[in-house]
Design a protein around this motif. Structure first.
Motif, PDB file in Angstrom:
ATOM      1  N   LYS A  74      -8.053   1.095  24.508  1.00 60.43           N
ATOM      2  CA  LYS A  74      -8.516   0.936  23.241  1.00 60.43           C
ATOM      3  C   LYS A  74      -9.944   1.584  22.991  1.00 60.43           C
ATOM      4  O   LYS A  74     -10.839   0.803  22.383  1.00 60.43           O
ATOM      5  N   VAL A  75     -10.140   2.802  23.641  1.00 62.64           N
ATOM      6  CA  VAL A  75     -11.466   3.461  23.576  1.00 62.64           C
ATOM      7  C   VAL A  75     -11.309   4.726  22.703  1.00 62.64           C
ATOM      8  O   VAL A  75     -10.272   5.501  23.104  1.00 62.64           O
ATOM      9  N   GLN A  76     -11.916   5.034  21.763  1.00 65.44           N
ATOM     10  CA  GLN A  76     -11.974   6.294  21.316  1.00 65.44           C
ATOM     11  C   GLN A  76     -12.633   7.226  21.933  1.00 65.44           C
ATOM     12  O   GLN A  76     -13.797   6.956  22.459  1.00 65.44           O
ATOM     13  N   PRO A  77     -12.364   8.557  21.939  1.00 66.99           N
ATOM     14  CA  PRO A  77     -13.028   9.663  22.618  1.00 66.99           C
ATOM     15  C   PRO A  77     -14.354   9.720  22.412  1.00 66.99           C
ATOM     16  O   PRO A  77     -15.368   9.876  23.211  1.00 66.99           O
ATOM     17  N   MET A  78     -14.771   9.435  21.016  1.00 75.72           N
ATOM     18  CA  MET A  78     -16.257   9.749  20.485  1.00 75.72           C
ATOM     19  C   MET A  78     -17.122   8.666  21.006  1.00 75.72           C
ATOM     20  O   MET A  78     -18.406   8.413  21.206  1.00 75.72           O
ATOM     21  N   ASP A  79     -16.543   7.602  21.851  1.00 71.53           N
ATOM     22  CA  ASP A  79     -17.301   6.428  22.274  1.00 71.53           C
ATOM     23  C   ASP A  79     -17.529   6.650  23.832  1.00 71.53           C
ATOM     24  O   ASP A  79     -18.147   5.594  24.540  1.00 71.53           O
ATOM     25  N   LEU A  80     -16.984   7.573  24.417  1.00 76.24           N
ATOM     26  CA  LEU A  80     -17.158   7.919  25.931  1.00 76.24           C
ATOM     27  C   LEU A  80     -18.904   8.426  25.811  1.00 76.24           C
ATOM     28  O   LEU A  80     -19.427   9.002  25.353  1.00 76.24           O
ATOM     29  N   ASP A  81     -19.358   7.896  27.184  1.00 75.89           N
ATOM     30  CA  ASP A  81     -20.565   8.230  27.489  1.00 75.89           C
ATOM     31  C   ASP A  81     -20.634   9.351  28.640  1.00 75.89           C
ATOM     32  O   ASP A  81     -21.756  10.408  28.934  1.00 75.89           O
ATOM     33  N   LEU A  82     -19.430   9.295  29.398  1.00 74.40           N
ATOM     34  CA  LEU A  82     -19.466  10.422  30.224  1.00 74.40           C
ATOM     35  C   LEU A  82     -18.076  10.662  30.673  1.00 74.40           C
ATOM     36  O   LEU A  82     -17.119   9.913  30.652  1.00 74.40           O
ATOM     37  N   ILE A  83     -17.632  12.048  31.106  1.00 72.40           N
ATOM     38  CA  ILE A  83     -16.425  12.427  31.489  1.00 72.40           C
ATOM     39  C   ILE A  83     -16.539  13.042  32.931  1.00 72.40           C
ATOM     40  O   ILE A  83     -17.168  14.082  33.106  1.00 72.40           O
ATOM     41  N   ILE A  84     -15.759  12.593  33.877  1.00 70.47           N
ATOM     42  CA  ILE A  84     -15.883  13.226  35.355  1.00 70.47           C
ATOM     43  C   ILE A  84     -14.503  13.570  35.451  1.00 70.47           C
ATOM     44  O   ILE A  84     -13.516  12.909  35.336  1.00 70.47           O
ATOM     45  N   LEU A  85     -14.191  14.719  35.926  1.00 70.46           N
ATOM     46  CA  LEU A  85     -13.031  15.055  36.231  1.00 70.46           C
ATOM     47  C   LEU A  85     -12.860  15.991  37.641  1.00 70.46           C
ATOM     48  O   LEU A  85     -13.831  16.888  37.956  1.00 70.46           O
ATOM     49  N   ALA A  86     -12.227  15.377  38.538  1.00 70.65           N
ATOM     50  CA  ALA A  86     -11.584  15.869  39.740  1.00 70.65           C
ATOM     51  C   ALA A  86     -10.884  17.015  39.675  1.00 70.65           C
ATOM     52  O   ALA A  86      -9.504  16.548  39.328  1.00 70.65           O
ATOM     53  N   THR A  87     -10.960  18.143  40.345  1.00 73.20           N
ATOM     54  CA  THR A  87      -9.918  19.125  40.490  1.00 73.20           C
ATOM     55  C   THR A  87     -10.136  20.103  41.656  1.00 73.20           C
ATOM     56  O   THR A  87     -11.433  20.404  41.496  1.00 73.20           O
TER      57      THR A  87
END
Ligand code: UT7
Length: 328
Positions: A74-87
């Motif tokens: 129940k979190v909106q994308p605009m509320d994110l503080d950080l995105i970490i993507l492992a690939t």
């Protein structure tokens, strides 16, 4: 009061194109490569894998998994503080720009939150979760999207039967949130670059062309031996840091490379296989995506319940490996 990070939601995505072992055996036969359902199953535990469509990128898989995780948190994308993507299979050569930045845009998280990729191959999600946890416990960020996403089918050599039958594509994601209650209890990360050649993509970009092979190469036996050894060590290390014993763990959620490696780790830890989340049969090895995919399957199937204790662990190229202990 201490700040902890806690999983607020999980999500995952598999491309629609599912290939059973027999489907793959038939395709490979046309290319002159001989293998069998029996060999693949007995040596690895894999029955099927999913391959992305020609136009599907790592970020496309990551978006779907992330949207599911955000919805469950129940979190909106605009509320994110950080995105970490492992690939290890970023959208662009050299991971430039980072696939995390592409994901941010495709999610519509246009709030200029921080975003970056983590590269630790199949241990990538362990590294990404540990970094996210450190940011949250330091009080820097409160809502972090952590993703593992791969299109390994793009780097498979379909003339190498020792590797091309083992891997698949997919994505898994979690939303980590600051909480008064733990949460992530401990983590342990390691790497040993001396073993970098036993599992790697040897090619390099040189003067606008590719120098060397862009296909994954693996010394399966060497990887197997090392994986079994370090996974047991790092699992014990993470448990000790959390002041827990293996018997207290409700679920082991291991990297899904080979059922024999999972069985070996579980046996050495005294954890029975009915407390291990196993998805390798249906997913194959999806590298950095495998642990969050397995976690989401465990959660959505109702096996993993709130407040249970989980041990996550992964190992892969680099050589790099890690484990995370958490209360779900
Ligand atoms: O995600 C990162 C971590 N990766 C891993 O954890 C993978 C670790 N390694 C493994 O899982 C295993 O080593 C494999 C599944 C890759 C291979 O299992 P193995 O029991 O170590 O088999 P092997 O490599 O020793 O091969 C045994 C035989 C060979 O034939 P000979 O030399 O004994 O006549 C291979 O040529 O199996 C043959 N073989 C195959 N036969 C049919 C290798 N690949 C295939 C194949 N189909 N696809």
């Amino acid at each position: 009061m201490s700040i902890y990070s806690r999983i607020a939601g999980t999500g995952s995505y598999l491309p629609s194109n599912r290939l059973s072992n027999q489907d793959l055996v038939d395709c490979l036969a046309k290319l002159g490569l001989e293998t069998s359902d029996e060999w693949i199953k007995t040596r690895s535990g894999i029955s099927a894998r999913h391959f992305a469509g020609d136009s599907e990128l790592t970020s496309d898989l990551a978006v779907k998994a992330s949207q599911a995780a955000l919805a469950s948190a129940k979190v909106q994308p605009m509320d994110l503080d950080l995105i970490i993507l492992a690939t290890s299979t970023p959208d662009n050569l050299g991971g430039f720009p980072s696939t995390a930045c592409v994901l941010q845009d495709k999610l519509g998280a246009h709030n200029q939150c921080a975003a970056f990729d983590v590269q630790a191959v199949c241990a990538g999600f362990m590294y990404a979760v540990s970094v996210a946890d450190a940011f949250i416990r330091a009080g820097t960020y409160r809502k972090v999207l952590v993703v593992g996403a791969e299109v390994f089918s793009r780097i498979l050599d379909f003339q190498d039967r020792g590797t091309c039958v083992l891997f698949g594509d997919g994505a898994g994601a979690i939303v980590l949130e600051a909480s008064d209650h733990p949460g992530i209890l401990s983590s342990a990360l390691h790497a040993d670059g001396q073993h970098r050649d036993i599992l790697c993509v040897p090619g390099r970009s040189a003067n606008g062309a590719l120098s060397g092979s862009a296909f994954l190469t693996m010394d399966g036996k060497a990887v197997f031996k090392l994986a079994v050894k370090v996974l047991e060590q790092v699992a014990h290390e993470a448990l000790e840091r959390a002041n827990l014993k293996p018997e207290q763990i409700d679920w082991l959620v291991p990297h899904q490379a080979n059922i024999r490696i999972m069985e070996s780790t579980a046996r050495k830890m005294g954890i029975s296989m009915d407390r291990v989340i196993v998805t390798v049969g249906e997913h194959g090895n999806t590298s950095a995506a495998s642990i969050p995919l397995a976690l989401d399957v465990g959660v959505r199937s109702g096996q993993i319940q709130r407040d249970q204790l989980l041990l996550l662990e992964g190992v892969g190229g680099g050589f790099s490996w890690g484990a995370v202990v958490l209360r779900y």
